[in-house]
Design an enzyme around this catalytic site. Structure first.
Site, PDB file in Angstrom:
ATOM      1  N   SER A  91       0.866  -1.177   0.000  1.00  0.00           N
ATOM      2  CA  SER A  91       0.000   0.000   0.000  1.00  0.00           C
ATOM      3  C   SER A  91       0.899   1.222   0.000  1.00  0.00           C
ATOM      4  CB  SER A  91      -0.912   0.029   1.226  1.00  0.00           C
ATOM      5  OG  SER A  91      -1.455   1.329   1.423  1.00  0.00           O
ATOM      6  N   CYS A 253      -4.799   6.981  -2.946  1.00  0.00           N
ATOM      7  CA  CYS A 253      -4.417   5.571  -3.107  1.00  0.00           C
ATOM      8  C   CYS A 253      -3.108   5.455  -3.894  1.00  0.00           C
ATOM      9  CB  CYS A 253      -5.522   4.774  -3.786  1.00  0.00           C
ATOM     10  SG  CYS A 253      -5.201   2.987  -3.796  1.00  0.00           S
TER      11      CYS A 253
END
Length: 346
Positions: A91, A253
């Site tokens: 991530s 993101c």
């Protein structure tokens, strides 16, 4: 108090997305590689993930990053991303949170004006460059995992949204990249419920219809998220990554931005050396650029650089009373949505 286990966490968010970091209380996870350690959590013993991510200790709007010793001797630290559904291989926003935690707590000495870290996730090594001033990490820039397109212009049929076209791309995890205008809505806060519902349907339909597997990391074998995109101008894209069991990413993101950059490059819309901005549903921003090209098992891949900002907002300690009947955690549909019923806890 008769605590059986205690964990110390640093509370961090990256551009609005909570990414707490476990700074002490865990020594290691079985496995010779970071991927094997992730697999151990996902396939053998998920009790730690459930303990920190689910209620009553966790919350739907957070991720917890598990700091463990790296397997690669060239890395400064290792970490695994824990979320409500599983441990994930990578991530971007959470890598920034980990870098921020390491430096602002002094676990790794901060060098001003820049500190460079090598951070090992199950998906590989990420180089993080932190811009530092007066003991604060002002911005973290990540040289991301090589990102590539698996397939363009795929289609699935959903019950509510009809036929939807999407691209499949890898940016640290696999994404279904969906142009949001197909749904007749926009990426705005008032549409979060619709976006979540559509994202969950898209992820399920895409995984049912298409098989994916990273050619070098077999454990990365499914589409992790559906991410919606909306072009604001030539160099700006609003994003909305939908996360299980039913929420939207508050940040733009990082791995999703990497996957989007791979799609744009494949379509001839973003060249090496060019930059773009990704914007979240709450207006926070990442800077994204392509620094080069490479290959992953014969596939053309790009090398994205993604940067953003983090803020430390607290410290916390989790503890387990041996008599606690909810040690395994739980989730209810009122806060977590109908998908929460898939989490078994009784």
């Amino acid at each position: 108090m008769r605590w059986k286990k205690t964990l110390q966490l640093l509370d961090v968010h990256c551009e609005g997305e909570v990414g707490k970091v476990v700074t002490s209380g865990i020594y290691d996870i079985p496995g010779q590689t970071m991927t094997e350690k992730m697999d151990y959590i996902n396939k053998v013993d998920d009790s730690l993930r459930r303990f920190v991510c689910l209620e009553p200790r966790g919350a739907v709007n957070q991720t917890v990053n598990l700091m463990i010793p790296p397997c690669d001797p060239s890395a400064d630290a290792g970490f695994i991303v824990l979320q409500a559904d599983e441990a994930h291989p990578m991530s971007g926003a959470n890598t920034m949170c980990v870098a921020n935690a390491l430096l602002e707590t002094g676990m790794i000495e901060m060098q001003e004006p820049k500190t460079v870290l090598r951070l090992e996730a199950p998906a590989g090594i990420v180089t993080a460059t932190a811009e530092c001033k007066d003991g604060k990490c002002e911005r973290v820039s990540l040289d991301m995992i090589p990102s590539f397109v698996d397939a363009l212009d795929q289609t699935v049929t959903t019950e509510e949204w009809g036929e939807v076209t999407f691209d499949i791309a890898f940016g640290g995890v696999f994404y279904a990249v969906v142009a949001v205008e197909q749904l007749g809505i926009s990426i705005t806060p008032e549409h979060t419920a619709d976006l979540v519902r559509a994202g969950m349907a898209m992820k399920e339909a895409a995984n049912a219809a298409y098989d994916v597997q990273h050619p070098e990391i077999p454990s990365i074998d499914h589409i992790a998220y559906a991410i919606f995109v909306e072009r604001l101008d030539a160099n700006t894209i609003r994003t909305c990554c939908t996360l299980w069991p039913g929420r939207v990413d508050r940040s733009p993101c990082g791995t999703g931005s990497s996957a989007i950059s791979a799609v744009l490059h494949k379509r001839g819309e973003l060249a090496v050396g060019e930059e773009m901005t990704t914007v979240s549903i709450i207006g926070s921003r990442f800077r994204v650029s392509l620094t080069g090209e490479t290959e992953v098992d014969g596939k053309t891949a790009v090398l994205p650089n993604v940067s953003g900002r983090c803020w430390t907002y607290g410290m916390s300690q989790l503890a387990l009373d041996p008599d606690d009947p909810f040690r395994d955690g739980f989730a209810l549909p009122d806060a977590w949505g109908p998908e929460a019923m898939h989490i078994k806890w009784e």
